[in-house]
Design an enzyme around this catalytic site. Structure first.
Site, mmCIF file in Angstrom:
data_model
loop_
_atom_site.group_PDB
_atom_site.id
_atom_site.type_symbol
_atom_site.label_atom_id
_atom_site.label_comp_id
_atom_site.label_asym_id
_atom_site.label_seq_id
_atom_site.Cartn_x
_atom_site.Cartn_y
_atom_site.Cartn_z
ATOM 1 N N ARG A 49 36.416 40.491 40.222
ATOM 2 C CA ARG A 49 37.360 39.606 40.903
ATOM 3 C C ARG A 49 36.719 38.597 41.858
ATOM 4 O O ARG A 49 37.157 37.440 41.903
ATOM 5 C CB ARG A 49 38.460 40.410 41.588
ATOM 6 C CG ARG A 49 39.322 41.197 40.575
ATOM 7 C CD ARG A 49 40.531 41.859 41.222
ATOM 8 N NE ARG A 49 41.475 40.885 41.720
ATOM 9 C CZ ARG A 49 41.617 40.527 42.979
ATOM 10 N NH1 ARG A 49 40.875 41.088 43.913
ATOM 11 N NH2 ARG A 49 42.490 39.617 43.328
ATOM 12 N N GLY B 13 53.487 40.598 39.290
ATOM 13 C CA GLY B 13 52.692 39.711 40.141
ATOM 14 C C GLY B 13 52.787 40.013 41.622
ATOM 15 O O GLY B 13 52.268 39.245 42.439
ATOM 16 N N CYS C 106 22.094 40.199 37.753
ATOM 17 C CA CYS C 106 21.153 39.083 37.830
ATOM 18 C C CYS C 106 21.860 37.749 37.995
ATOM 19 O O CYS C 106 21.647 36.817 37.206
ATOM 20 C CB CYS C 106 20.284 39.072 36.585
ATOM 21 S SG CYS C 106 19.436 40.634 36.379
HETATM 22 C C1 PLP Z 1 49.642 40.384 34.326
HETATM 23 C C2 PLP Z 1 51.070 40.463 34.007
HETATM 24 C C3 PLP Z 1 51.895 41.325 34.730
HETATM 25 C C4 PLP Z 1 51.427 42.136 35.894
HETATM 26 O O1 PLP Z 1 50.904 41.401 36.929
HETATM 27 P P1 PLP Z 1 50.536 42.141 38.305
HETATM 28 O O2 PLP Z 1 49.983 41.067 39.154
HETATM 29 O O3 PLP Z 1 49.532 43.184 37.983
HETATM 30 O O4 PLP Z 1 51.797 42.738 38.829
HETATM 31 C C5 PLP Z 1 53.215 41.424 34.343
HETATM 32 N N1 PLP Z 1 53.692 40.707 33.295
HETATM 33 C C6 PLP Z 1 52.921 39.860 32.582
HETATM 34 C C7 PLP Z 1 53.494 39.122 31.461
HETATM 35 C C8 PLP Z 1 51.598 39.718 32.920
HETATM 36 O O5 PLP Z 1 50.842 38.861 32.226
#
Ligand code: PLP
Length: 447
Positions: free
Chosen positions: A344, A264, A375
């Protein structure tokens, strides 16, 4: 009247530098407004591969992977393949020593096709199908992150060996990101809640895993969300998770040795965005984990983290060609891609910037809205953007930070073929994923 309106040439001359921090590190401005990407002129790449096209700097992906390994030499760094799952990318991260986080039989199939070591793969998901579970078991994926009591039962029925599992926990840390990508709070679909007594909820999951002869409980997992820039949220999650491990030792008599803190980590999409301070993150995690473990007499768990966006996002750009410019109360610059290659903005209200490339304009800059070809009026790629007044059909626009969750979230809405992914390294371009053709589209439609 602004200075750039008085001196029209000033607007572009003064702005003729790359906005710092958002373009891939290898990006340079070349002569005549050219953009050099990993040593290759982007207008040449656009001519060779067509537009829109995703360009990916291989060396930057590798550098980002290496930076994580260097910052956390004793932890496992698993690349979250959902950010961008192509064979070449998985090969690069495998070569850089990363592990792999997957969430479907499809992602496992790509990993398997390049021989990604199964002992370095994890499988996630809140609704794994029997096919997903069977794919993981048949390839020997080392860890499966279980997300419900039903799944523990289903996996237990399929597993014959000693399948390692982690249990996903909701640490109830609000990571301050968009609701659609906040995954660590109460009231969303992922993980076992800590709202009830640990022994009544998570404790039951632990007992359920221990009761399955085919499963071995290795540890816990959490993932607080995506595009999280503040390291203190991770510190808080880490502290809470050690507390949970300690509580499980008391309630269930198990001492779990693995802790996966998810991914994340934020990247910069716009000038002024806050990125992610990996060193600060590592420093705070180390202190927090050591403190919590020492004060509870708990052994320091083996750590796994799962960055996806931070590995590939900043290494990619998308190049589009302008199809039409519509002037009125607002000026719309319509390009040959849109929400099918970048979902996004429509999904999360994500904001982007773009720049005219391939020629130098002396025109004053005006606020414009870059829109896609689909569209829907929500098909906006970048709003309130300052572009030269003479932008016209045939011009090229480049958008930075498109390596993560662009190709992987792409659709063929309006039956527009998905763009190619072009890897570039030291001036040499390689087609990694070819453009989707009309033949591809017709092949699946059996009439
Ligand atoms: C989406 C996700 C990630 C990676 O998230 P990023 O924002 O791309 O770093 C890691 N672990 C789990 C369980 C996820 O769902």
């Amino acid at each position: 009247m602004t200075l750039s309106e008085l001196l029209p040439s000033l607007g572009c001359e003064a702005a003729d530098h790359l906005e710092p921090g958002i373009w891939p590190r290898s990006t340079r401005l070349g002569p005549g407004g050219e953009l050099l990407f990993a040593g290759a002129p982007v207008s040449h790449l656009a001519a060779r591969f067509g537009t829109p096209a995703y360009l990916l700097d291989e060396d930057e992906v590798r550098q980002n992977a290496r930076a994580y390994r260097k910052a956390l030499p004793d932890a496992e760094v698993a690349y979250a393949s959902k950010a961008l799952c192509t064979r070449a990318v998985l090969r690069w991260v495998a070569e850089e020593g990363l592990s792999l986080d997957t969430c479907s039989a499809g992602e496992i199939a790509v990993a398997r096709s390049i021989g990604f070591p199964a002992e370095r793969i994890l499988l996630h998901g809140n609704a794994k199908t029997p096919e997903d579970l069977k794919a993981a078991l048949s390839y020997g994926v080392r860890r499966i992150v279980v997300d419900s009591l039903d799944e523990i039962e289903q996996l237990g029925a399929l597993a014959t060996g000693a399948q390692q599992v982690l249990i996903r926990v909701t640490p109830d840390v609000a990571a301050g990101t968009h609701a659609a990508i906040t995954t660590g709070t109460e009231g969303q679909k992922f993980g076992f809640s800590l709202r009830e007594e640990v022994r009544d909820n998570l404790g039951r999951a632990v007992s359920a895993v221990l009761a399955q002869p085919g499963l071995r409980l290795a540890g816990l997992h959490c993932h607080i969300g995506s595009q999280v820039s503040r390291v203190d949220f991770y510190e808080l999650a880490a502290r809470k998770m050690i507390g949970v491990l300690v509580a499980l030792r008391e309630s269930n008599g198990v001492t779990l040795r693995e802790l996966d803190l998810g991914g994340g980590h934020a990247v910069r999409y716009l000038p002024g965005d806050t990125g992610f301070d990996i060193d600060g993150y590592v420093r705070r995690l180390r202190v927090a984990l050591a403190y919590e473990c020492t004060s509870h007499g708990f052994p320091l768990p083996k750590l796994t983290i799962e960055p996806g966006r931070a590995i590939v996002g900043p290494a990619g750009i998308t190049v589009y060609r302008v199809c039409a410019v519509k002037r009125g109360s607002r000026t719309f610059v319509a390009v040959d891609g849109g929400m099918s290659d970048n979902a996004r903005p429509a999904l999360y209200g994500a904001a982007y910037t773009a720049r005219l490339i391939g020629r130098r304009s002396r025109s004053a800059r005006r606020p414009m809205t870059v829109v896609g070809r689909h569209c829907e009026s929500g098909d906006v790629l970048a709003d309130g953007l300052s572009l030269p007044d003479d932008v016209r059909p045939g011009d090229l626009l480049a958008v930075p930070c498109t390596g993560a969750y662009h190709h992987s979230l792409a659709s063929n809405y309006n039956l527009v073929g998905r763009p190619p992914v072009v890897g570039v390294s030291r001036g040499t371009a390689t087609l990694l994923v070819r453009r989707e053709t009309e033949e591809d589209l017709l092949k699946r439609d059996l009439g």
